[in-house]
Design a protein around this motif. Structure first.
Motif, mmCIF file in Angstrom:
data_model
loop_
_atom_site.group_PDB
_atom_site.id
_atom_site.type_symbol
_atom_site.label_atom_id
_atom_site.label_comp_id
_atom_site.label_asym_id
_atom_site.label_seq_id
_atom_site.Cartn_x
_atom_site.Cartn_y
_atom_site.Cartn_z
ATOM 1 N N THR A 69 0.855 -1.128 0.060
ATOM 2 C CA THR A 69 0.069 0.047 0.179
ATOM 3 C C THR A 69 1.024 1.138 0.122
ATOM 4 O O THR A 69 1.692 1.366 0.971
ATOM 5 N N TYR A 70 0.711 1.984 -1.251
ATOM 6 C CA TYR A 70 1.615 3.103 -1.107
ATOM 7 C C TYR A 70 1.339 4.499 -0.366
ATOM 8 O O TYR A 70 -0.051 4.529 -0.381
ATOM 9 N N PRO A 71 2.285 4.895 0.173
ATOM 10 C CA PRO A 71 1.809 6.207 0.713
ATOM 11 C C PRO A 71 1.676 7.270 -0.212
ATOM 12 O O PRO A 71 1.890 7.113 -0.980
ATOM 13 N N GLU A 72 1.115 8.170 0.535
ATOM 14 C CA GLU A 72 1.044 9.637 -0.370
ATOM 15 C C GLU A 72 2.237 10.251 -0.687
ATOM 16 O O GLU A 72 2.497 10.858 -1.833
ATOM 17 N N ILE A 117 13.825 11.319 -2.984
ATOM 18 C CA ILE A 117 14.764 11.063 -3.748
ATOM 19 C C ILE A 117 15.351 11.949 -4.683
ATOM 20 O O ILE A 117 14.375 12.670 -5.348
ATOM 21 N N GLU A 118 16.529 12.144 -4.908
ATOM 22 C CA GLU A 118 17.271 13.239 -5.710
ATOM 23 C C GLU A 118 16.694 13.117 -7.122
ATOM 24 O O GLU A 118 16.775 12.030 -7.671
ATOM 25 N N GLY A 119 16.168 14.147 -7.645
ATOM 26 C CA GLY A 119 16.064 14.063 -9.176
ATOM 27 C C GLY A 119 14.695 13.363 -9.411
ATOM 28 O O GLY A 119 14.271 13.293 -10.663
ATOM 29 N N VAL A 120 13.822 12.962 -8.258
ATOM 30 C CA VAL A 120 12.414 12.329 -8.792
ATOM 31 C C VAL A 120 11.541 13.092 -8.167
ATOM 32 O O VAL A 120 11.537 13.727 -6.966
ATOM 33 N N ALA A 121 10.424 13.714 -9.168
ATOM 34 C CA ALA A 121 9.565 14.608 -8.752
ATOM 35 C C ALA A 121 8.635 13.733 -7.727
ATOM 36 O O ALA A 121 8.232 12.775 -7.931
ATOM 37 N N PRO A 122 8.246 14.439 -6.687
ATOM 38 C CA PRO A 122 7.274 13.568 -5.710
ATOM 39 C C PRO A 122 6.074 13.363 -6.452
ATOM 40 O O PRO A 122 5.363 14.353 -6.722
ATOM 41 N N ILE A 123 5.258 12.090 -6.504
ATOM 42 C CA ILE A 123 4.180 12.080 -7.033
ATOM 43 C C ILE A 123 3.466 11.144 -5.852
ATOM 44 O O ILE A 123 4.091 10.455 -4.737
ATOM 45 N N ASP A 124 2.253 11.353 -5.879
ATOM 46 C CA ASP A 124 1.308 10.955 -4.700
ATOM 47 C C ASP A 124 1.079 9.115 -5.266
ATOM 48 O O ASP A 124 0.234 9.081 -6.017
ATOM 49 N N LEU A 125 2.054 8.490 -4.510
ATOM 50 C CA LEU A 125 1.933 6.963 -4.958
ATOM 51 C C LEU A 125 0.643 6.077 -4.647
ATOM 52 O O LEU A 125 -0.165 5.323 -5.628
ATOM 53 N N ALA A 126 0.098 6.757 -3.679
ATOM 54 C CA ALA A 126 -1.323 6.306 -3.084
ATOM 55 C C ALA A 126 -2.431 6.270 -4.021
ATOM 56 O O ALA A 126 -3.203 5.388 -4.529
ATOM 57 N N SER A 127 -2.504 7.675 -4.682
ATOM 58 C CA SER A 127 -3.390 7.845 -5.770
ATOM 59 C C SER A 127 -3.182 7.026 -7.023
ATOM 60 O O SER A 127 -4.072 6.506 -7.963
ATOM 61 N N ALA A 128 -1.903 6.805 -7.413
ATOM 62 C CA ALA A 128 -1.461 6.221 -8.464
ATOM 63 C C ALA A 128 -1.997 4.628 -8.329
ATOM 64 O O ALA A 128 -2.735 4.101 -9.435
ATOM 65 N N GLN A 129 -1.869 4.445 -7.292
ATOM 66 C CA GLN A 129 -2.306 2.987 -6.895
ATOM 67 C C GLN A 129 -3.801 2.562 -6.679
ATOM 68 O O GLN A 129 -4.424 1.813 -7.211
ATOM 69 N N ARG A 130 -4.504 3.872 -6.410
ATOM 70 C CA ARG A 130 -6.052 3.756 -6.414
ATOM 71 C C ARG A 130 -6.665 3.940 -7.693
ATOM 72 O O ARG A 130 -7.524 3.287 -8.097
ATOM 73 N N ASN A 131 -5.820 4.211 -8.548
ATOM 74 C CA ASN A 131 -6.477 4.366 -9.881
ATOM 75 C C ASN A 131 -5.787 3.482 -10.747
ATOM 76 O O ASN A 131 -6.194 3.310 -11.881
ATOM 77 N N TRP A 132 -5.315 2.465 -10.302
ATOM 78 C CA TRP A 132 -4.322 1.242 -10.958
ATOM 79 C C TRP A 132 -5.682 0.322 -11.319
ATOM 80 O O TRP A 132 -6.355 -0.079 -10.308
ATOM 81 N N PRO A 133 -5.768 -0.104 -12.520
ATOM 82 C CA PRO A 133 -6.895 -1.045 -12.932
ATOM 83 C C PRO A 133 -6.923 -2.014 -12.564
ATOM 84 O O PRO A 133 -7.842 -3.039 -12.253
ATOM 85 N N GLY A 134 -5.715 -2.802 -12.472
ATOM 86 C CA GLY A 134 -5.436 -4.374 -12.356
ATOM 87 C C GLY A 134 -5.876 -4.913 -11.120
ATOM 88 O O GLY A 134 -6.481 -5.741 -10.833
ATOM 89 N N GLY A 135 -5.583 -3.854 -10.115
ATOM 90 C CA GLY A 135 -6.085 -4.107 -8.675
ATOM 91 C C GLY A 135 -5.241 -5.247 -7.889
ATOM 92 O O GLY A 135 -5.715 -5.916 -7.092
ATOM 93 N N GLU A 136 -4.182 -5.734 -8.440
ATOM 94 C CA GLU A 136 -3.303 -6.616 -7.886
ATOM 95 C C GLU A 136 -3.715 -8.155 -7.609
ATOM 96 O O GLU A 136 -3.552 -8.861 -6.680
ATOM 97 N N ALA A 137 -4.864 -8.218 -8.341
ATOM 98 C CA ALA A 137 -5.551 -9.441 -8.020
ATOM 99 C C ALA A 137 -5.168 -10.661 -8.779
ATOM 100 O O ALA A 137 -4.863 -11.669 -8.250
ATOM 101 N N ARG A 138 -4.543 -10.481 -9.979
ATOM 102 C CA ARG A 138 -4.021 -11.518 -10.819
ATOM 103 C C ARG A 138 -2.750 -11.710 -10.763
ATOM 104 O O ARG A 138 -1.813 -10.604 -10.407
ATOM 105 N N PRO A 139 -2.137 -13.140 -10.707
ATOM 106 C CA PRO A 139 -0.841 -13.084 -10.727
ATOM 107 C C PRO A 139 0.172 -12.198 -11.566
ATOM 108 O O PRO A 139 -0.323 -11.902 -12.712
ATOM 109 N N GLY A 140 0.929 -11.489 -11.220
ATOM 110 C CA GLY A 140 1.840 -10.632 -12.028
ATOM 111 C C GLY A 140 1.435 -8.992 -11.884
ATOM 112 O O GLY A 140 2.236 -8.235 -12.463
ATOM 113 N N ASP A 141 0.449 -8.830 -11.498
ATOM 114 C CA ASP A 141 -0.344 -7.508 -11.348
ATOM 115 C C ASP A 141 0.704 -6.692 -10.667
ATOM 116 O O ASP A 141 0.889 -5.409 -10.775
#
Ligand code: HEC
Length: 223
Positions: A36-39, A45-69
């Motif tokens: 579960t990613y934090p906001e 991390i230097e050189g990496v724009a801060p992004i809201d990983l939690a919302s990227a995960q919420r919007n992820w269509p796969g949903g980690e349900a299938r193997p490989g997701d």
């Protein structure tokens, strides 16, 4: 000949068991520690724009349900961080931090029973029953609605005695989040409860032991 058979069976049994155990550990690991990613990362991390990983995960269509997701999501997040892909517009809008829930809504759903369990941590210093003794801290029966520093027979700090005000639900919420920040100089040596839901349960319990407590503030209307 017969011995050979047993030797081979043992080898097969060992291999099967090894793979079985490995498979079980992998499954158990992802079940016990779902990602579960934090906001925000705890560290930039230097050189990496801060992004809201939690919302990227919420919007992820796969949903980690299938193997490989899980691996695909991890790769996607890595690409996002490297700037190789951008978050879709809709997700960027959703990417704002989740709006804090107001105290009225939290209290409406609060469970005084759970609050009573949380109050165990207060009981080294406070009693809650009517007429209970003062300990390191004052008796808290009826605290909701009473004036600050007004319990008879307790020697309050000048900071709290001079603060002036009443223990409304909002005041209690702020105080319990961080006593030292709400009332600088208070003698209550308690770090505070960071989780607003835990505080709401606890405040619901304080209201239960406060016979004259006013009604909870109304929940804010949904936007
Ligand atoms: C280490 C002891 C300690 C713990 C633990 C502690 N308190 Fe206190 N508390 C105090 C002291 C001492 C005071 C008086 C502070 C002052 O005079 O500045 C106080 C004051 C208060 C007051 C103000 C009371 C008044 O009459 O104005 C409230 C409310 C309160 N505590 C709630 C809690 C709750 C709820 C918890 C558990 C989450 C808790 N405290 C945990 C020591 C403690």
């Amino acid at each position: 000949m017969k011995r050979d058979f047993w030797e081979r069976s043992k080898v097969w049994a060992a291999v099967t068991l090894a793979f079985g155990t490995l498979g079980f550990c992998l499954w158990f690991g992802s079940w016990a520690m779902p990602i579960t990613y934090p906001e925000q990362r705890g560290y930039p991390i230097e050189g990496v724009a801060p992004i809201d990983l939690a919302s990227a995960q919420r919007n992820w269509p796969g949903g980690e349900a299938r193997p490989g997701d899980r691996e695909i999501l991890l790769g996607y997040v890595r690409d996002l961080e490297a700037g190789r892909v951008t978050l879709p517009q809709s997700a960027q809008q959703a990417a704002g931090p989740a709006a804090p829930v107001d105290l009225g809504t939290l209290l409406a759903g609060a469970d005084a029973g759970r609050g009573e369990r949380t109050a165990q941590v207060c009981m080294s210093c406070h009693t809650f029953e009517a007429g209970g003794p003062n300990r390191t801290g004052p008796n808290l029966h009826g605290v909701v609605g009473r004036a600050y520093a007004s319990h008879g027979g307790f020697n309050y700090s000048p900071a709290l005695a001079g603060a002036g005000g009443r223990w409304t639900y909002e005041a209690l919420d702020q105080f319990l989040a961080s006593p030292a920040r709400a009332v600088p100089g208070t003698r209550m040596a308690f770090a505070g409860l960071r989780n607003p839901r835990d505080r709401a349960h606890l405040i619901a319990y304080l209201a239960r032991v406060s016979p004259g407590a006013p009604p909870f503030p109304a929940p804010a209307p949904a936007p």
